[in-house]
Enzyme design. Structure first.
Site, PDB file in Angstrom:
ATOM      1  N   ARG A 206       4.993   6.257  -6.037  1.00  0.00           N
ATOM      2  CA  ARG A 206       5.522   4.916  -6.373  1.00  0.00           C
ATOM      3  C   ARG A 206       4.986   4.447  -7.586  1.00  0.00           C
ATOM      4  O   ARG A 206       3.520   4.246  -7.870  1.00  0.00           O
ATOM      5  CB  ARG A 206       5.122   3.866  -5.078  1.00  0.00           C
ATOM      6  CG  ARG A 206       5.595   2.713  -5.279  1.00  0.00           C
ATOM      7  CD  ARG A 206       5.244   1.753  -4.082  1.00  0.00           C
ATOM      8  NE  ARG A 206       4.085   1.148  -4.142  1.00  0.00           N
ATOM      9  CZ  ARG A 206       3.417   0.426  -3.219  1.00  0.00           C
ATOM     10  NH1 ARG A 206       4.271   0.434  -1.916  1.00  0.00           N
ATOM     11  NH2 ARG A 206       1.901   0.095  -3.242  1.00  0.00           N
TER      12      ARG A 206
ATOM     13  N   SER B  37      11.296   1.270   4.751  1.00  0.00           N
ATOM     14  CA  SER B  37      10.660   0.090   5.062  1.00  0.00           C
ATOM     15  C   SER B  37      11.033  -0.795   6.327  1.00  0.00           C
ATOM     16  O   SER B  37      12.255  -1.252   5.972  1.00  0.00           O
ATOM     17  CB  SER B  37      10.006  -0.756   3.874  1.00  0.00           C
ATOM     18  OG  SER B  37       9.407   0.321   2.944  1.00  0.00           O
TER      19      SER B  37
ATOM     20  N   LYS C  86       1.101  -4.634  -3.449  1.00  0.00           N
ATOM     21  CA  LYS C  86       2.404  -4.978  -3.244  1.00  0.00           C
ATOM     22  C   LYS C  86       2.640  -6.488  -3.076  1.00  0.00           C
ATOM     23  O   LYS C  86       2.713  -6.934  -2.148  1.00  0.00           O
ATOM     24  CB  LYS C  86       3.155  -4.456  -2.185  1.00  0.00           C
ATOM     25  CG  LYS C  86       4.677  -4.324  -2.272  1.00  0.00           C
ATOM     26  CD  LYS C  86       5.519  -3.565  -1.351  1.00  0.00           C
ATOM     27  CE  LYS C  86       7.025  -3.695  -1.516  1.00  0.00           C
ATOM     28  NZ  LYS C  86       7.683  -3.011  -0.357  1.00  0.00           N
TER      29      LYS C  86
END
Length: 211
Positions: free
Chosen positions: A40, A109, A138
């Site tokens: 990521r 998700s 995040k």
């Protein structure tokens, strides 16, 4: 379908990995017990993600740990990743599945029971359920759901769930009790002085929680 193990799912964060880098962090973590690795890197280009992905794929060769690319199909295909992970606000899962084909892993998700219940097992391989706790990795995440909320998402999802959001080895028993197939970890490994030792400690806690 590619074989995979959700139990200790490392999500790489370039800032937390620091000078050690994402590849060496992943190599050490998998040696310590991480079973999956997600690339990521929100600020990288597709070409940069593909280059990183190839290096990660080489580093993980022979370990059995699957490589997942977050929200970049072109990079995932370019580096021959084992799968792709998308969020609710990314491309539709039907489009993602059509583009990666039937054999790769596809993660989604989910933050609500409705989203978890709507995960189509014909398209989605696993869900990332959370955030369990607030996390700085995040900052745009939805409100934390806690372990009770996690249990509700796990129960609603028709596919295995990996818990995510501010988690570390101290949470292994609660994650297991909630029915999650595994724990996704970012800062507890990427930000550790010794990622391999950190991964080993978490993997051991998860193993003990299952006994």
């Amino acid at each position: 379908m590619i074989r995979f193990d959700l139990s200790l799912y490392l999500v790489l964060d370039p800032a937390l990995c620091g000078p050690r880098g994402m590849v060496e962090t992943a190599r050490a973590a998998v040696a310590g017990g991480a079973t999956m690795v997600q690339l990521r890197h929100k600020t990288a280009s597709t070409a940069e993600r593909a280059t990183l992905g190839r290096a990660l794929k080489a580093a993980l060769a022979g370990t059995g740990a699957a490589l997942i690319v977050n929200d970049d199909i072109d990079a995932a295909r370019a580096c021959d990743a084992d799968g792709l992970h998308v969020g609710q606000d990314d491309m539709p899962v039907a489009e993602a599945r059509a583009r990666i084909g039937p054999d790769l892993i596809l993660g989604l998700s989910v933050e609500t029971v409705d989203a978890a219940r709507a995960a189509d097992p014909a398209l989605v391989t696993y869900v990332g359920a959370g955030p369990v706790f607030a996390t700085a990795t995040k900052p745009d995440h939805k409100p934390p759901i806690g372990f009770d909320g996690l249990a509700r998402l796990v129960a609603a999802a028709p596919v295995p769930a990996v818990a995510i959001g501010g988690l570390n080895g101290h949470h292994a028993a609660s994650i297991t009790a909630a029915g999650a197939a595994g724990m996704a970890v970012v800062s507890a490994i990427c930000g550790a002085h010794d990622p391999g030792k950190a991964a080993h400690s978490i993997a051991l806690a998860l193993k003990e929680a299952h006994q």
